[in-house]
Design a protein around this motif. Structure first.
Motif, mmCIF file in Angstrom:
data_model
loop_
_atom_site.group_PDB
_atom_site.id
_atom_site.type_symbol
_atom_site.label_atom_id
_atom_site.label_comp_id
_atom_site.label_asym_id
_atom_site.label_seq_id
_atom_site.Cartn_x
_atom_site.Cartn_y
_atom_site.Cartn_z
ATOM 1 N N ASP A 272 29.514 -34.970 -11.236
ATOM 2 C CA ASP A 272 29.398 -35.886 -10.093
ATOM 3 C C ASP A 272 28.808 -37.231 -10.533
ATOM 4 O O ASP A 272 29.273 -38.296 -10.112
ATOM 5 N N ASP A 273 27.796 -37.201 -11.413
ATOM 6 C CA ASP A 273 27.210 -38.444 -11.908
ATOM 7 C C ASP A 273 28.220 -39.258 -12.710
ATOM 8 O O ASP A 273 28.193 -40.494 -12.681
ATOM 9 N N MET A 274 29.095 -38.579 -13.437
ATOM 10 C CA MET A 274 30.097 -39.292 -14.231
ATOM 11 C C MET A 274 31.100 -40.043 -13.355
ATOM 12 O O MET A 274 31.664 -41.053 -13.764
ATOM 13 N N PHE A 275 31.338 -39.529 -12.158
ATOM 14 C CA PHE A 275 32.266 -40.191 -11.248
ATOM 15 C C PHE A 275 31.647 -41.462 -10.657
ATOM 16 O O PHE A 275 32.377 -42.360 -10.234
ATOM 17 N N ASP A 276 30.329 -41.503 -10.648
ATOM 18 C CA ASP A 276 29.642 -42.598 -9.962
ATOM 19 C C ASP A 276 29.887 -43.926 -10.677
ATOM 20 O O ASP A 276 29.611 -44.078 -11.866
ATOM 21 N N GLY A 277 30.413 -44.895 -9.954
ATOM 22 C CA GLY A 277 30.598 -46.244 -10.481
ATOM 23 C C GLY A 277 31.836 -46.451 -11.329
ATOM 24 O O GLY A 277 32.058 -47.567 -11.818
ATOM 25 N N VAL A 278 32.647 -45.432 -11.551
ATOM 26 C CA VAL A 278 33.862 -45.595 -12.346
ATOM 27 C C VAL A 278 34.911 -46.343 -11.534
ATOM 28 O O VAL A 278 35.253 -45.933 -10.421
ATOM 29 N N GLN A 279 35.429 -47.435 -12.088
ATOM 30 C CA GLN A 279 36.411 -48.252 -11.376
ATOM 31 C C GLN A 279 37.846 -47.856 -11.689
ATOM 32 O O GLN A 279 38.751 -48.105 -10.898
ATOM 33 N N GLY A 280 38.075 -47.265 -12.847
ATOM 34 C CA GLY A 280 39.434 -46.899 -13.224
ATOM 35 C C GLY A 280 39.776 -45.481 -12.813
ATOM 36 O O GLY A 280 39.050 -44.820 -12.067
ATOM 37 N N ARG A 281 40.893 -45.013 -13.338
ATOM 38 C CA ARG A 281 41.320 -43.642 -13.072
ATOM 39 C C ARG A 281 40.417 -42.663 -13.822
ATOM 40 O O ARG A 281 39.870 -42.988 -14.870
ATOM 41 N N ILE A 282 40.290 -41.461 -13.280
ATOM 42 C CA ILE A 282 39.576 -40.375 -13.950
ATOM 43 C C ILE A 282 40.581 -39.277 -14.245
ATOM 44 O O ILE A 282 41.305 -38.824 -13.357
ATOM 45 N N ILE A 283 40.624 -38.868 -15.510
ATOM 46 C CA ILE A 283 41.523 -37.805 -15.938
ATOM 47 C C ILE A 283 40.661 -36.696 -16.515
ATOM 48 O O ILE A 283 39.879 -36.929 -17.450
ATOM 49 N N VAL A 284 40.752 -35.508 -15.940
ATOM 50 C CA VAL A 284 39.941 -34.377 -16.387
ATOM 51 C C VAL A 284 40.873 -33.309 -16.963
ATOM 52 O O VAL A 284 41.839 -32.903 -16.316
ATOM 53 N N ALA A 285 40.577 -32.876 -18.172
ATOM 54 C CA ALA A 285 41.343 -31.792 -18.791
ATOM 55 C C ALA A 285 40.479 -30.542 -18.845
ATOM 56 O O ALA A 285 39.305 -30.598 -19.221
ATOM 57 N N SER A 286 41.062 -29.432 -18.446
ATOM 58 C CA SER A 286 40.332 -28.169 -18.428
ATOM 59 C C SER A 286 41.311 -27.038 -18.675
ATOM 60 O O SER A 286 42.536 -27.236 -18.697
ATOM 61 N N PHE A 287 40.785 -25.849 -18.899
ATOM 62 C CA PHE A 287 41.646 -24.676 -18.950
ATOM 63 C C PHE A 287 42.374 -24.536 -17.610
ATOM 64 O O PHE A 287 41.764 -24.721 -16.550
ATOM 65 N N ALA A 288 43.626 -24.183 -17.668
ATOM 66 C CA ALA A 288 44.432 -24.113 -16.453
ATOM 67 C C ALA A 288 44.059 -22.957 -15.544
ATOM 68 O O ALA A 288 44.582 -22.849 -14.435
ATOM 69 N N SER A 289 43.133 -22.110 -15.988
ATOM 70 C CA SER A 289 42.700 -20.973 -15.171
ATOM 71 C C SER A 289 41.236 -21.085 -14.747
ATOM 72 O O SER A 289 40.722 -20.170 -14.107
ATOM 73 N N HIS A 290 40.577 -22.188 -15.107
ATOM 74 C CA HIS A 290 39.139 -22.297 -14.838
ATOM 75 C C HIS A 290 38.933 -22.801 -13.403
ATOM 76 O O HIS A 290 38.663 -23.977 -13.163
ATOM 77 N N VAL A 291 39.030 -21.875 -12.460
ATOM 78 C CA VAL A 291 38.952 -22.211 -11.041
ATOM 79 C C VAL A 291 37.615 -22.868 -10.713
ATOM 80 O O VAL A 291 37.551 -23.836 -9.938
ATOM 81 N N HIS A 292 36.539 -22.372 -11.284
ATOM 82 C CA HIS A 292 35.213 -22.913 -10.967
ATOM 83 C C HIS A 292 35.081 -24.359 -11.428
ATOM 84 O O HIS A 292 34.498 -25.193 -10.720
#
Length: 563
Positions: free
Chosen positions: A227-247
């Protein structure tokens, strides 16, 4: 202390009456293709059937399967395949086994079985399934099964206790002991303790983090960081994770919602798996948060999050294509923030850091576990493994799910907890362990090779083919051709040389042509007329020249044509 395995084990004799035989067919020595075979009273039970993803020295290979050959003539003896959880390294091989016999029953939790069913639909297989949950019991032939909740990086993971007349075995599956999991579902240590008091004769336990001291960080600590990483970001955010990591995806959803951003899934497996999780109520999606890719690309940069596959550096994944500039919808820009919310699976380090470097070269901000707390492992470290060993108090232990160093580290933990050294078996895939009269013993070995999937081909690629591919990739390809008189062996045409992946210089091989001529003339004087022997002479001549001149070892294919 010696926890070494005997060399040159022979094929095992028949299982003694009343004994329990355990054969790991995958999951030992590498992180992947997990599969364990149990045999009792002439019947078989399989726990998991996963895939291993290829290394860089296995070019062209898509997947690596367990070796099914020890059971292909006994498919009718299989009671079921028990699925501990829905990760690819535990379920990815099921379609390939069911192609041999499509009515082998599958047993597992709702989410695990749903993921398997989605995968089987792609192979046009409709399975026979039984859904279980923690605390359920199930009798399958001579096997009495009891399922226990375990906490992992995917919902609905289960351990399975296997009761037989030979004794009680406990297979933990993959687990950790997060005491504050996002879904409130903790590893059932009380159940493990109850089984321990009953008497666990054989423990097969996850070893992935056996070298890591201490205890796992709670998943709840990751959400505020993201949540802190999202704060103040002006551009796009791209998050990569395991495709099964529901949490993890849930935490991204929560952060996006808090910061007024929409989320779009990128990658087919991410779309499929999260759709299943949403349908089962495992993923909470705020109204209006999830949008299509077509809509997402039209949104302002500060209003969108792309949830992507590719956290392990897979070149054909969504993030891999973004890093190489080949993605159809997304081109990385300098004001993008890219978060790799996953740990490194052992063996993938080079690929992952390659993707990170390519992304960084675009000027984008790249955040990964090495620089921020964006992920915690799904596997129990040493402190938690000791808790399980001390709670279960097993008579015999087989460390599973890990590279050799992980298995050895887990074995040392077992002996430190009080398990007799000769009752801790550090096995390899294909080893045969019999549990008889409460003692587990390594009694033999069955053939266990790597089975490669290359496109639609299964098992056709073997080690000699991979060696040829490695040579082609490392040194290129040279074809040398001469035409000889079939009666006297004299050269009447050529030699000519063509090459791929070696040099762009059209005159690169001018020096070797007279050497080939000289070698062929000498062969003719010596009455060497057999085309095969002449090809060997050509290969040696070209190979020596290339090695002396360039210090390279390309693949050399000689051709001798007779007229």
């Amino acid at each position: 202390m010696s926890l070494t395995r005997p060399k040159n084990l022979a094929a095992p004799s028949e299982l003694a009456p009343g004994g329990l035989r355990v054969v790991p067919l995958g999951g030992l020595g590498a992180i992947g293709r997990n599969m364990t075979l149990f045999e009792h009273e002439g019947r078989l039970l399989i726990v998991d059937c996963g895939v291993l993803f290829p290394d860089v020295d296995q070019p062209g290979v898509d997947l690596i399967l367990p070796d099914f050959s020890p059971i292909l003539d006994r498919l009718d003896d299989i009671e079921a395949i028990v699925v501990t959880h829905g990760h690819e390294d535990h379920i990815g091989g099921i379609p390939y086994l069911l192609k041999h016999k499509n009515d082998i029953p599958l047993v597992g939790s709702q989410f695990s079985i749903s993921l398997v069913e989605a995968k089987l639909r792609e192979h046009r297989i409709k399975p026979t399934t039984t859904i279980v949950t923690e605390d359920d019991t199930l009798d399958l032939g001579p096997f009495g099964l009891e399922f226990l909740a375990v906490n992992h990086s995917i919902p609905d993971a289960l351990a399975v206790a296997i009761r037989t007349s030979a004794g009680l075995a406990l297979h933990t599956g993959d687990f950790k002991m997060d005491q504050l999991p996002l879904d409130g579902r903790i590893t059932d240590l009380a159940g493990f303790g109850r089984l321990g008091r009953e008497g666990v004769d054989l423990l097969l336990s996850d070893s992935t983090n056996a070298e890591t001291p201490g205890f796992v960080t709670s998943e709840r600590e990751i959400g505020p960081v993201i949540d802190d990483m999202f704060d103040g970001v002006q551009g796009r955010i791209i998050v990569a994770s395991f495709a099964s990591h529901v949490h993890r995806v849930q935490q991204i959803f929560d952060a996006a919602h808090n910061h007024g951003r929409k989320v779009a899934f990128v990658g087919r497996s991410m779309v499929r798996n999260m759709g299943i999780a949403q349908d089962l109520g495992l993923l909470r999606v705020p109204e209006g948060l999830l949008v299509s890719m077509d809509r997402a690309v039209d949104l302002p940069n500060d209003e969108v999050v792309f949830m992507s596959t590719g956290s392990q550096g897979e070149p054909m994944s969504a993030l891999g294509r973004m890093a190489s500039g080949d993605h159809r919808h997304i081109t990385i820009e300098p004001d993008d923030t890219i978060i790799l919310a996953s740990s490194l699976v052992p063996g993938n380090e080079t690929a992952v850091y390659g993707v990170i470097n390519r992304l960084a070269m675009t000027g984008a901000t790249v955040i990964h576990k090495g620089v921020a707390k964006v992920h915690v492992s799904g596997h129990a470290p040493a402190g938690e493994l000791l808790y399980v060993l001390n709670t279960v108090k097993p008579s015999n232990v087989i460390p599973i799910h890990g590279e050799a160093r992980h298995l050895q580290a887990h074995a040392r933990l077992a002996t430190q907890s009080g398990v007799e050294e000769d009752q801790v078996i550090v096995a390899e895939n294909g080893d045969v362990i019999d549990l008889i009269d409460g003692k587990a013993e390594l009694v033999g070995h069955v053939d266990n090779k790597l089975v490669y999937v290359d496109g639609l081909s299964v098992g056709d690629v073997v080690e000699p083919v991979l060696r040829e591919r490695r040579v082609l990739g490392d040194g290129g390809f040279i074809s040398a051709t001469v035409v000889i008189d079939s009666e006297n062996g004299k050269v009447v045409g050529g030699p000519t040389i063509s090459a791929k992946g070696f040099s762009n210089d059209p005159r690169a091989f001018d020096e070797v042509l007279p050497l080939i001529n000289s070698a062929m003339e000498k062969a003719a004087r010596d009455d060497v007329l057999d085309p095969h022997r002449l090809q060997q002479i050509m290969r040696r001549t070209v190979g020596k020249w290339v090695n002396d001149t360039y210090r390279r070892r390309p693949m050399i294919v000689p051709h001798v044509l007779e007229v």
